[in-house]
Design a protein around this motif. Structure first.
Motif, PDB file in Angstrom:
ATOM      1  N   ALA A  99       0.808  -1.218   0.000  1.00 39.89           N
ATOM      2  CA  ALA A  99       0.000   0.000   0.000  1.00 39.89           C
ATOM      3  C   ALA A  99       0.845   1.274   0.000  1.00 39.89           C
ATOM      4  O   ALA A  99       0.560   2.194  -0.765  1.00 39.89           O
ATOM      5  CB  ALA A  99      -0.960  -0.006   1.192  1.00 39.89           C
ATOM      6  N   PRO A 100       1.902   1.383   0.841  1.00 42.81           N
ATOM      7  CA  PRO A 100       2.715   2.606   0.801  1.00 42.81           C
ATOM      8  C   PRO A 100       3.349   2.838  -0.574  1.00 42.81           C
ATOM      9  O   PRO A 100       3.383   3.968  -1.067  1.00 42.81           O
ATOM     10  CB  PRO A 100       3.780   2.355   1.877  1.00 42.81           C
ATOM     11  CG  PRO A 100       3.141   1.389   2.819  1.00 42.81           C
ATOM     12  CD  PRO A 100       2.315   0.491   1.952  1.00 42.81           C
ATOM     13  N   GLY A 101       3.849   1.756  -1.187  1.00 44.13           N
ATOM     14  CA  GLY A 101       4.451   1.894  -2.512  1.00 44.13           C
ATOM     15  C   GLY A 101       3.438   2.325  -3.549  1.00 44.13           C
ATOM     16  O   GLY A 101       3.708   3.187  -4.396  1.00 44.13           O
ATOM     17  N   ALA A 102       2.242   1.726  -3.501  1.00 44.54           N
ATOM     18  CA  ALA A 102       1.184   2.079  -4.446  1.00 44.54           C
ATOM     19  C   ALA A 102       0.755   3.530  -4.257  1.00 44.54           C
ATOM     20  O   ALA A 102       0.554   4.270  -5.231  1.00 44.54           O
ATOM     21  CB  ALA A 102      -0.010   1.149  -4.268  1.00 44.54           C
ATOM     22  N   LEU A 103       0.635   3.945  -2.999  1.00 40.73           N
ATOM     23  CA  LEU A 103       0.216   5.315  -2.706  1.00 40.73           C
ATOM     24  C   LEU A 103       1.245   6.316  -3.221  1.00 40.73           C
ATOM     25  O   LEU A 103       0.896   7.344  -3.817  1.00 40.73           O
ATOM     26  CB  LEU A 103       0.015   5.482  -1.203  1.00 40.73           C
ATOM     27  CG  LEU A 103      -0.658   6.777  -0.763  1.00 40.73           C
ATOM     28  CD1 LEU A 103      -2.142   6.726  -1.101  1.00 40.73           C
ATOM     29  CD2 LEU A 103      -0.495   6.980   0.734  1.00 40.73           C
ATOM     30  N   ASP A 104       2.514   6.020  -3.009  1.00 38.67           N
ATOM     31  CA  ASP A 104       3.572   6.919  -3.469  1.00 38.67           C
ATOM     32  C   ASP A 104       3.548   7.058  -4.992  1.00 38.67           C
ATOM     33  O   ASP A 104       3.656   8.174  -5.522  1.00 38.67           O
ATOM     34  CB  ASP A 104       4.937   6.385  -3.014  1.00 38.67           C
ATOM     35  CG  ASP A 104       6.091   7.214  -3.559  1.00 38.67           C
ATOM     36  OD1 ASP A 104       6.205   8.393  -3.165  1.00 38.67           O
ATOM     37  OD2 ASP A 104       6.864   6.701  -4.396  1.00 38.67           O
TER      38      ASP A 104
ATOM     39  N   VAL B 189      -2.718   6.694   8.008  1.00 37.26           N
ATOM     40  CA  VAL B 189      -3.540   7.770   8.553  1.00 37.26           C
ATOM     41  C   VAL B 189      -3.263   9.119   7.910  1.00 37.26           C
ATOM     42  O   VAL B 189      -4.172   9.753   7.339  1.00 37.26           O
ATOM     43  CB  VAL B 189      -3.370   7.859  10.080  1.00 37.26           C
ATOM     44  CG1 VAL B 189      -4.176   9.043  10.627  1.00 37.26           C
ATOM     45  CG2 VAL B 189      -3.832   6.556  10.736  1.00 37.26           C
ATOM     46  N   VAL B 190      -2.041   9.600   7.998  1.00 32.64           N
ATOM     47  CA  VAL B 190      -1.740  10.936   7.458  1.00 32.64           C
ATOM     48  C   VAL B 190      -1.960  10.995   5.957  1.00 32.64           C
ATOM     49  O   VAL B 190      -2.632  11.917   5.452  1.00 32.64           O
ATOM     50  CB  VAL B 190      -0.306  11.359   7.843  1.00 32.64           C
ATOM     51  CG1 VAL B 190       0.059  12.671   7.155  1.00 32.64           C
ATOM     52  CG2 VAL B 190      -0.196  11.526   9.366  1.00 32.64           C
ATOM     53  N   PRO B 191      -1.429  10.041   5.168  1.00 36.19           N
ATOM     54  CA  PRO B 191      -1.717  10.062   3.732  1.00 36.19           C
ATOM     55  C   PRO B 191      -3.210   9.942   3.434  1.00 36.19           C
ATOM     56  O   PRO B 191      -3.705  10.516   2.462  1.00 36.19           O
ATOM     57  CB  PRO B 191      -0.948   8.851   3.192  1.00 36.19           C
ATOM     58  CG  PRO B 191       0.134   8.610   4.187  1.00 36.19           C
ATOM     59  CD  PRO B 191      -0.474   8.962   5.509  1.00 36.19           C
ATOM     60  N   GLY B 192      -3.932   9.198   4.278  1.00 39.71           N
ATOM     61  CA  GLY B 192      -5.362   9.042   4.064  1.00 39.71           C
ATOM     62  C   GLY B 192      -6.107  10.352   4.240  1.00 39.71           C
ATOM     63  O   GLY B 192      -6.979  10.705   3.432  1.00 39.71           O
ATOM     64  N   ILE B 193      -5.771  11.091   5.287  1.00 39.35           N
ATOM     65  CA  ILE B 193      -6.430  12.373   5.518  1.00 39.35           C
ATOM     66  C   ILE B 193      -6.051  13.373   4.433  1.00 39.35           C
ATOM     67  O   ILE B 193      -6.899  14.125   3.931  1.00 39.35           O
ATOM     68  CB  ILE B 193      -6.081  12.904   6.918  1.00 39.35           C
ATOM     69  CG1 ILE B 193      -6.724  11.989   7.980  1.00 39.35           C
ATOM     70  CG2 ILE B 193      -6.549  14.347   7.101  1.00 39.35           C
ATOM     71  CD1 ILE B 193      -6.346  12.312   9.399  1.00 39.35           C
ATOM     72  N   ASP B 194      -4.775  13.362   4.039  1.00 41.63           N
ATOM     73  CA  ASP B 194      -4.349  14.233   2.933  1.00 41.63           C
ATOM     74  C   ASP B 194      -5.087  13.889   1.646  1.00 41.63           C
ATOM     75  O   ASP B 194      -5.475  14.772   0.871  1.00 41.63           O
ATOM     76  CB  ASP B 194      -2.840  14.105   2.714  1.00 41.63           C
ATOM     77  CG  ASP B 194      -2.027  14.742   3.835  1.00 41.63           C
ATOM     78  OD1 ASP B 194      -2.610  15.552   4.594  1.00 41.63           O
ATOM     79  OD2 ASP B 194      -0.825  14.442   3.951  1.00 41.63           O
ATOM     80  N   SER B 195      -5.292  12.592   1.406  1.00 40.12           N
ATOM     81  CA  SER B 195      -5.997  12.158   0.198  1.00 40.12           C
ATOM     82  C   SER B 195      -7.460  12.568   0.238  1.00 40.12           C
ATOM     83  O   SER B 195      -8.039  12.931  -0.787  1.00 40.12           O
ATOM     84  CB  SER B 195      -5.886  10.636   0.046  1.00 40.12           C
ATOM     85  OG  SER B 195      -4.537  10.230  -0.130  1.00 40.12           O
ATOM     86  N   ALA B 196      -8.058  12.512   1.423  1.00 43.55           N
ATOM     87  CA  ALA B 196      -9.453  12.949   1.574  1.00 43.55           C
ATOM     88  C   ALA B 196      -9.579  14.436   1.263  1.00 43.55           C
ATOM     89  O   ALA B 196     -10.514  14.865   0.564  1.00 43.55           O
ATOM     90  CB  ALA B 196      -9.932  12.656   2.994  1.00 43.55           C
ATOM     91  N   LYS B 197      -8.651  15.220   1.767  1.00 45.71           N
ATOM     92  CA  LYS B 197      -8.666  16.661   1.489  1.00 45.71           C
ATOM     93  C   LYS B 197      -8.514  16.931  -0.005  1.00 45.71           C
ATOM     94  O   LYS B 197      -9.224  17.768  -0.584  1.00 45.71           O
ATOM     95  CB  LYS B 197      -7.533  17.355   2.247  1.00 45.71           C
ATOM     96  CG  LYS B 197      -7.700  17.399   3.752  1.00 45.71           C
ATOM     97  CD  LYS B 197      -6.479  18.073   4.381  1.00 45.71           C
ATOM     98  CE  LYS B 197      -6.597  18.202   5.883  1.00 45.71           C
ATOM     99  NZ  LYS B 197      -5.393  18.829   6.481  1.00 45.71           N
TER     100      LYS B 197
END
Length: 385
Positions: free
Chosen positions: A171-176, A210-218
Protein backbone atom coordinates in the motif's frame (compact mmCIF):
# COMPACT_ATOMS: atom_id res chain seq x y z
CA UNK A 1 -0.51 1.13 -30.52
CA UNK A 2 2.82 2.53 -31.57
CA UNK A 3 4.20 -0.96 -32.17
CA UNK A 4 1.38 -1.83 -34.58
CA UNK A 5 2.42 0.94 -36.98
CA UNK A 6 5.94 -0.40 -37.07
CA UNK A 7 4.71 -3.96 -37.55
CA UNK A 8 2.41 -3.00 -40.39
CA UNK A 9 5.34 -1.25 -42.05
CA UNK A 10 7.43 -4.36 -41.65
CA UNK A 11 4.65 -6.60 -42.91
CA UNK A 12 4.00 -4.51 -45.98
CA UNK A 13 6.16 -2.66 -48.40
CA UNK A 14 9.33 -2.64 -46.30
CA UNK A 15 10.42 -6.11 -47.30
CA UNK A 16 9.93 -5.21 -50.92
CA UNK A 17 12.66 -2.63 -50.48
CA UNK A 18 15.27 -5.35 -49.91
CA UNK A 19 18.41 -4.81 -51.94
CA UNK A 20 20.75 -7.54 -52.95
CA UNK A 21 24.47 -7.13 -52.36
CA UNK A 22 27.19 -9.34 -53.87
CA UNK A 23 30.45 -10.48 -52.33
CA UNK A 24 31.66 -11.46 -55.81
CA UNK A 25 30.66 -10.98 -59.40
CA UNK A 26 29.01 -14.42 -59.64
CA UNK A 27 27.79 -15.48 -56.15
CA UNK A 28 25.10 -13.89 -54.00
CA UNK A 29 25.97 -14.38 -50.31
CA UNK A 30 23.57 -12.07 -48.44
CA UNK A 31 20.75 -9.58 -48.57
CA UNK A 32 20.04 -6.26 -46.96
CA UNK A 33 16.49 -5.31 -45.98
CA UNK A 34 15.41 -1.89 -44.81
CA UNK A 35 12.76 -1.60 -42.10
CA UNK A 36 11.76 1.64 -40.44
CA UNK A 37 14.96 3.30 -41.65
CA UNK A 38 17.20 0.50 -40.35
CA UNK A 39 19.26 -1.65 -42.70
CA UNK A 40 19.24 -5.28 -41.64
CA UNK A 41 21.48 -8.04 -42.90
CA UNK A 42 19.97 -11.48 -43.53
CA UNK A 43 20.94 -14.55 -45.52
CA UNK A 44 19.15 -15.42 -48.78
CA UNK A 45 17.41 -18.34 -47.03
CA UNK A 46 16.26 -16.06 -44.20
CA UNK A 47 15.10 -13.51 -46.75
CA UNK A 48 12.95 -16.07 -48.55
CA UNK A 49 11.42 -17.43 -45.35
CA UNK A 50 10.69 -13.96 -43.98
CA UNK A 51 9.27 -12.81 -47.33
CA UNK A 52 6.91 -15.79 -47.36
CA UNK A 53 5.87 -14.98 -43.81
CA UNK A 54 5.32 -11.35 -44.74
CA UNK A 55 2.93 -12.35 -47.52
CA UNK A 56 0.59 -14.16 -45.09
CA UNK A 57 1.14 -12.12 -41.92
CA UNK A 58 -1.95 -10.00 -42.48
CA UNK A 59 -4.09 -12.71 -44.01
CA UNK A 60 -6.84 -14.69 -42.28
CA UNK A 61 -5.40 -18.04 -43.23
CA UNK A 62 -4.19 -19.45 -39.93
CA UNK A 63 -2.87 -22.63 -41.54
CA UNK A 64 -0.72 -20.74 -44.03
CA UNK A 65 0.54 -18.48 -41.27
CA UNK A 66 1.48 -21.41 -39.06
CA UNK A 67 3.44 -23.08 -41.88
CA UNK A 68 5.25 -19.85 -42.73
CA UNK A 69 5.94 -19.21 -39.03
CA UNK A 70 7.39 -22.68 -38.54
CA UNK A 71 9.69 -22.29 -41.55
CA UNK A 72 10.81 -18.79 -40.55
CA UNK A 73 11.53 -19.94 -36.99
CA UNK A 74 13.59 -22.84 -38.35
CA UNK A 75 15.57 -20.70 -40.77
CA UNK A 76 15.94 -17.35 -38.92
CA UNK A 77 19.08 -17.71 -36.83
CA UNK A 78 20.85 -14.38 -37.28
CA UNK A 79 20.28 -11.44 -34.98
CA UNK A 80 18.66 -9.31 -37.67
CA UNK A 81 16.46 -12.11 -38.96
CA UNK A 82 15.24 -12.93 -35.45
CA UNK A 83 14.33 -9.26 -34.98
CA UNK A 84 12.24 -9.22 -38.17
CA UNK A 85 10.63 -12.53 -37.19
CA UNK A 86 9.59 -11.05 -33.83
CA UNK A 87 7.94 -8.12 -35.61
CA UNK A 88 5.86 -10.51 -37.69
CA UNK A 89 5.01 -12.67 -34.66
CA UNK A 90 3.82 -9.60 -32.81
CA UNK A 91 1.59 -8.60 -35.72
CA UNK A 92 0.14 -12.08 -36.11
CA UNK A 93 -0.35 -12.47 -32.35
CA UNK A 94 -2.13 -9.12 -32.22
CA UNK A 95 -4.49 -10.06 -35.05
CA UNK A 96 -5.25 -13.43 -33.49
CA UNK A 97 -5.59 -12.15 -29.95
CA UNK A 98 -2.87 -14.64 -29.01
CA UNK A 99 -1.30 -13.07 -25.93
CA UNK A 100 1.24 -15.88 -25.53
CA UNK A 101 2.62 -15.21 -29.01
CA UNK A 102 2.55 -11.47 -28.37
CA UNK A 103 4.40 -11.90 -25.08
CA UNK A 104 7.13 -14.03 -26.68
CA UNK A 105 7.54 -11.57 -29.54
CA UNK A 106 7.66 -8.59 -27.19
CA UNK A 107 10.26 -10.32 -25.01
CA UNK A 108 12.44 -10.76 -28.12
CA UNK A 109 11.95 -7.15 -29.22
CA UNK A 110 12.64 -5.75 -25.75
CA UNK A 111 15.86 -7.77 -25.55
CA UNK A 112 16.98 -6.83 -29.08
CA UNK A 113 19.54 -4.09 -29.55
CA UNK A 114 17.86 -3.30 -32.87
CA UNK A 115 14.65 -2.00 -31.25
CA UNK A 116 14.53 1.82 -31.46
CA UNK A 117 14.23 3.62 -28.14
CA UNK A 118 10.87 5.16 -29.02
CA UNK A 119 9.47 1.71 -29.85
CA UNK A 120 10.96 0.15 -26.71
CA UNK A 121 8.63 2.20 -24.52
CA UNK A 122 5.50 0.91 -26.25
CA UNK A 123 6.82 -2.66 -26.13
CA UNK A 124 7.47 -2.41 -22.38
CA UNK A 125 4.02 -0.96 -21.80
CA UNK A 126 2.30 -3.69 -23.82
CA UNK A 127 4.31 -6.55 -22.33
CA UNK A 128 3.69 -5.24 -18.82
CA UNK A 129 -0.04 -5.14 -19.49
CA UNK A 130 -0.03 -8.76 -20.64
CA UNK A 131 1.87 -9.78 -17.50
CA UNK A 132 -0.43 -7.78 -15.22
CA UNK A 133 -3.59 -9.25 -16.71
CA UNK A 134 -2.21 -12.75 -16.32
CA UNK A 135 -1.40 -12.14 -12.65
CA UNK A 136 2.38 -12.07 -13.16
CA UNK A 137 2.86 -8.97 -11.04
CA UNK A 138 6.61 -9.44 -10.58
CA UNK A 139 7.18 -9.29 -14.34
CA UNK A 140 4.76 -6.40 -14.79
CA UNK A 141 6.51 -4.48 -12.01
CA UNK A 142 9.95 -5.09 -13.51
CA UNK A 143 8.87 -3.99 -16.98
CA UNK A 144 6.96 -0.91 -15.86
CA UNK A 145 9.74 0.14 -13.50
CA UNK A 146 12.06 0.12 -16.48
CA UNK A 147 9.47 2.11 -18.39
CA UNK A 148 9.43 4.82 -15.70
CA UNK A 149 13.15 5.27 -16.33
CA UNK A 150 12.51 5.83 -20.04
CA UNK A 151 9.47 8.08 -19.56
CA UNK A 152 9.87 9.75 -16.14
CA UNK A 153 7.26 12.42 -16.90
CA UNK A 154 4.50 10.08 -18.07
CA UNK A 155 1.83 9.92 -15.33
CA UNK A 156 0.12 6.88 -16.87
CA UNK A 157 3.23 4.78 -16.26
CA UNK A 158 3.29 5.61 -12.55
CA UNK A 159 -0.44 4.90 -12.30
CA UNK A 160 0.03 1.50 -13.95
CA UNK A 161 2.92 0.62 -11.68
CA UNK A 162 0.80 1.65 -8.68
CA UNK A 163 -1.67 -1.08 -9.64
CA UNK A 164 1.14 -3.63 -9.48
CA UNK A 165 2.23 -2.48 -6.03
CA UNK A 166 -1.36 -2.63 -4.83
CA UNK A 167 -1.75 -6.17 -6.19
CA UNK A 168 1.44 -7.06 -4.30
CA UNK A 169 -0.10 -5.71 -1.05
CA UNK A 170 2.38 -2.82 -0.95
CA UNK A 171 0.00 0.00 0.00
CA UNK A 172 2.71 2.61 0.80
CA UNK A 173 4.45 1.89 -2.51
CA UNK A 174 1.18 2.08 -4.45
CA UNK A 175 0.22 5.31 -2.71
CA UNK A 176 3.57 6.92 -3.47
CA UNK A 177 3.38 5.99 -7.16
CA UNK A 178 -0.18 7.23 -7.52
CA UNK A 179 0.78 10.48 -5.82
CA UNK A 180 3.62 10.85 -8.31
CA UNK A 181 1.21 10.14 -11.18
CA UNK A 182 -1.14 12.87 -9.97
CA UNK A 183 1.75 15.33 -9.52
CA UNK A 184 3.10 14.52 -13.01
CA UNK A 185 -0.31 15.11 -14.55
CA UNK A 186 -0.75 18.41 -12.77
CA UNK A 187 2.65 19.74 -13.85
CA UNK A 188 0.96 20.18 -17.24
CA UNK A 189 -1.74 22.34 -15.68
CA UNK A 190 -4.36 19.58 -15.74
CA UNK A 191 -6.39 18.16 -12.87
CA UNK A 192 -5.69 14.46 -12.57
CA UNK A 193 -8.44 11.91 -13.03
CA UNK A 194 -11.08 11.59 -10.32
CA UNK A 195 -10.41 7.85 -10.46
CA UNK A 196 -6.81 8.41 -9.37
CA UNK A 197 -7.83 10.61 -6.45
CA UNK A 198 -10.47 8.12 -5.31
CA UNK A 199 -8.07 5.25 -5.71
CA UNK A 200 -5.40 7.01 -3.68
CA UNK A 201 -7.93 7.48 -0.88
CA UNK A 202 -8.93 3.83 -1.10
CA UNK A 203 -5.31 2.64 -0.98
CA UNK A 204 -4.63 4.73 2.13
CA UNK A 205 -7.76 3.36 3.77
CA UNK A 206 -6.87 -0.25 2.97
CA UNK A 207 -3.34 0.24 4.25
CA UNK A 208 -4.51 2.20 7.33
CA UNK A 209 -2.14 5.01 6.37
CA UNK A 210 -3.54 7.77 8.55
CA UNK A 211 -1.74 10.94 7.46
CA UNK A 212 -1.72 10.06 3.73
CA UNK A 213 -5.36 9.04 4.06
CA UNK A 214 -6.43 12.37 5.52
CA UNK A 215 -4.35 14.23 2.93
CA UNK A 216 -6.00 12.16 0.20
CA UNK A 217 -9.45 12.95 1.57
CA UNK A 218 -8.67 16.66 1.49
CA UNK A 219 -7.32 16.45 -2.05
CA UNK A 220 -10.35 14.53 -3.32
CA UNK A 221 -12.94 17.08 -2.16
CA UNK A 222 -10.73 19.97 -3.26
CA UNK A 223 -10.41 18.73 -6.85
CA UNK A 224 -13.57 16.68 -7.42
CA UNK A 225 -16.20 17.91 -4.93
CA UNK A 226 -19.13 15.67 -5.81
CA UNK A 227 -21.57 14.53 -3.10
CA UNK A 228 -20.28 10.97 -3.44
CA UNK A 229 -16.68 12.13 -3.02
CA UNK A 230 -17.53 14.23 0.02
CA UNK A 231 -19.15 11.18 1.55
CA UNK A 232 -16.14 8.96 0.77
CA UNK A 233 -13.64 11.52 2.01
CA UNK A 234 -15.36 12.19 5.32
CA UNK A 235 -16.12 8.55 6.03
CA UNK A 236 -12.43 7.78 5.61
CA UNK A 237 -11.48 10.85 7.64
CA UNK A 238 -13.74 9.72 10.47
CA UNK A 239 -12.23 6.25 10.33
CA UNK A 240 -8.65 7.54 10.24
CA UNK A 241 -9.08 10.26 12.87
CA UNK A 242 -10.88 7.85 15.25
CA UNK A 243 -12.59 10.82 16.97
CA UNK A 244 -14.16 10.69 20.40
CA UNK A 245 -16.34 13.06 22.38
CA UNK A 246 -16.37 16.65 21.14
CA UNK A 247 -14.14 15.82 18.18
CA UNK A 248 -16.55 13.15 16.94
CA UNK A 249 -19.42 15.61 17.23
CA UNK A 250 -17.54 18.09 15.06
CA UNK A 251 -16.86 15.43 12.42
CA UNK A 252 -20.54 14.46 12.35
CA UNK A 253 -21.58 18.13 12.19
CA UNK A 254 -19.35 18.53 9.17
CA UNK A 255 -20.79 15.41 7.55
CA UNK A 256 -24.30 16.66 8.12
CA UNK A 257 -23.42 20.06 6.68
CA UNK A 258 -22.20 18.62 3.36
CA UNK A 259 -24.99 16.04 3.16
CA UNK A 260 -22.71 13.09 3.92
CA UNK A 261 -24.83 11.62 6.72
CA UNK A 262 -26.59 8.80 4.89
CA UNK A 263 -27.06 6.05 7.46
CA UNK A 264 -29.49 5.72 10.34
CA UNK A 265 -26.67 4.74 12.70
CA UNK A 266 -24.87 8.03 11.96
CA UNK A 267 -27.93 10.12 12.86
CA UNK A 268 -28.51 8.07 15.98
CA UNK A 269 -24.89 8.36 17.06
CA UNK A 270 -24.82 12.11 16.51
CA UNK A 271 -28.03 12.64 18.49
CA UNK A 272 -26.72 10.56 21.41
CA UNK A 273 -23.40 12.41 21.50
CA UNK A 274 -25.14 15.79 21.42
CA UNK A 275 -27.46 14.74 24.24
CA UNK A 276 -24.50 13.57 26.32
CA UNK A 277 -22.67 16.86 25.70
CA UNK A 278 -25.61 18.92 26.94
CA UNK A 279 -27.00 20.00 23.55
CA UNK A 280 -30.41 18.30 23.33
CA UNK A 281 -31.81 21.03 21.10
CA UNK A 282 -29.38 20.21 18.33
CA UNK A 283 -29.86 16.51 19.03
CA UNK A 284 -33.59 16.90 18.39
CA UNK A 285 -32.88 18.78 15.15
CA UNK A 286 -30.65 15.90 13.99
CA UNK A 287 -33.34 13.33 14.78
CA UNK A 288 -36.01 15.39 13.01
CA UNK A 289 -33.73 15.63 9.99
CA UNK A 290 -33.18 11.87 9.90
CA UNK A 291 -36.92 11.22 10.19
CA UNK A 292 -37.71 13.72 7.43
CA UNK A 293 -35.20 11.99 5.16
CA UNK A 294 -36.82 8.63 5.80
CA UNK A 295 -33.68 7.25 7.43
CA UNK A 296 -35.15 7.04 10.94
CA UNK A 297 -38.43 5.52 12.09
CA UNK A 298 -39.52 7.21 15.35
CA UNK A 299 -41.56 4.18 16.32
CA UNK A 300 -38.74 1.70 16.00
CA UNK A 301 -35.92 0.88 18.41
CA UNK A 302 -33.37 2.35 19.03
CA UNK A 303 -34.64 5.62 17.52
CA UNK A 304 -37.68 5.53 19.81
CA UNK A 305 -35.49 5.28 22.92
CA UNK A 306 -33.06 7.98 21.70
CA UNK A 307 -35.95 10.38 21.14
CA UNK A 308 -37.15 9.76 24.71
CA UNK A 309 -33.65 10.36 26.09
CA UNK A 310 -33.33 13.62 24.15
CA UNK A 311 -36.74 14.80 25.38
CA UNK A 312 -35.76 14.10 29.00
CA UNK A 313 -32.46 15.94 28.50
CA UNK A 314 -34.33 18.91 27.02
CA UNK A 315 -36.52 19.04 30.15
CA UNK A 316 -33.40 19.15 32.33
CA UNK A 317 -32.00 22.00 30.26
CA UNK A 318 -35.20 23.95 30.79
CA UNK A 319 -34.95 23.26 34.54
CA UNK A 320 -31.34 24.44 34.59
CA UNK A 321 -29.54 21.13 35.15
CA UNK A 322 -27.85 20.56 31.78
CA UNK A 323 -24.64 18.61 31.38
CA UNK A 324 -21.53 20.55 30.47
CA UNK A 325 -19.73 20.13 27.16
CA UNK A 326 -16.03 19.40 27.02
CA UNK A 327 -13.85 22.47 27.17
CA UNK A 328 -12.41 22.86 23.66
CA UNK A 329 -8.88 23.99 22.90
CA UNK A 330 -8.11 26.94 20.64
CA UNK A 331 -8.69 25.32 17.23
CA UNK A 332 -11.88 23.64 18.43
CA UNK A 333 -13.16 26.95 19.76
CA UNK A 334 -12.44 28.55 16.38
CA UNK A 335 -14.35 25.81 14.59
CA UNK A 336 -17.37 26.18 16.90
CA UNK A 337 -17.23 29.95 16.50
CA UNK A 338 -17.12 29.57 12.72
CA UNK A 339 -20.21 27.36 12.77
CA UNK A 340 -22.08 29.85 14.95
CA UNK A 341 -21.09 32.72 12.65
CA UNK A 342 -22.21 30.74 9.63
CA UNK A 343 -25.59 30.01 11.24
CA UNK A 344 -25.94 33.74 11.91
CA UNK A 345 -25.29 34.53 8.26
CA UNK A 346 -21.85 36.05 8.87
CA UNK A 347 -20.07 34.05 6.20
CA UNK A 348 -16.91 36.17 5.91
CA UNK A 349 -16.37 35.98 9.66
CA UNK A 350 -16.98 32.24 9.61
CA UNK A 351 -14.38 31.77 6.88
CA UNK A 352 -11.88 33.78 8.94
CA UNK A 353 -12.53 31.57 11.97
CA UNK A 354 -12.13 28.37 9.96
CA UNK A 355 -8.98 29.70 8.33
CA UNK A 356 -7.54 30.50 11.75
CA UNK A 357 -8.24 26.97 12.95
CA UNK A 358 -6.92 25.30 9.79
CA UNK A 359 -3.66 27.22 10.06
CA UNK A 360 -3.12 26.41 13.75
CA UNK A 361 0.04 24.23 14.01
CA UNK A 362 -1.31 22.76 17.23
CA UNK A 363 -4.82 22.34 15.87
CA UNK A 364 -4.55 18.63 15.21
CA UNK A 365 -7.69 17.10 13.77
CA UNK A 366 -9.65 20.30 14.42
CA UNK A 367 -7.38 21.98 11.86
CA UNK A 368 -8.34 19.25 9.39
CA UNK A 369 -12.04 19.77 10.13
CA UNK A 370 -11.61 23.51 9.56
CA UNK A 371 -9.99 22.76 6.20
CA UNK A 372 -13.07 20.81 5.13
CA UNK A 373 -15.39 23.59 6.30
CA UNK A 374 -13.43 26.11 4.24
CA UNK A 375 -13.51 23.84 1.20
CA UNK A 376 -17.28 23.43 1.51
CA UNK A 377 -17.82 27.18 1.75
CA UNK A 378 -15.58 27.82 -1.25
CA UNK A 379 -17.72 25.36 -3.20
CA UNK A 380 -20.91 27.11 -2.18
CA UNK A 381 -22.29 24.56 0.29
CA UNK A 382 -25.39 25.67 2.18
CA UNK A 383 -25.19 26.80 5.79
CA UNK A 384 -25.85 24.08 8.40
CA UNK A 385 -29.40 23.69 9.69
Amino acid sequence: MKSAAMIRLAAGAALLCAAWSAAGAQEQVGTVMEIGGSRLSVSPQEMRALSDLGKVARSKGKGGQDRALAEARRIANGRDARYVLALYELEIGRRRGDHTMRAQALDALIASQLTPRDKLSSHLAARGQIAYRSGDFATAGKLWTRLTELTPSDPEVFASLAQVRLAQKDAPGALDLLTRAIAARETFGEIASEIWYRQRLSIAQQGNLVVPGIDSAKALVSTHPTPANWRSALVVFRQMAAPEGALEIEVLRLMRHVGALLQAAEYQRMAQLLRQSGEPGEAKSVLDDGIARGLLDPGQSPTREIIAEVDRAATKVRSGSAAQSELPHKASASVRLGISQLLAGRRAEAEASFRSASGDPAGGRYADIAFFWLASLTQGQRAPA
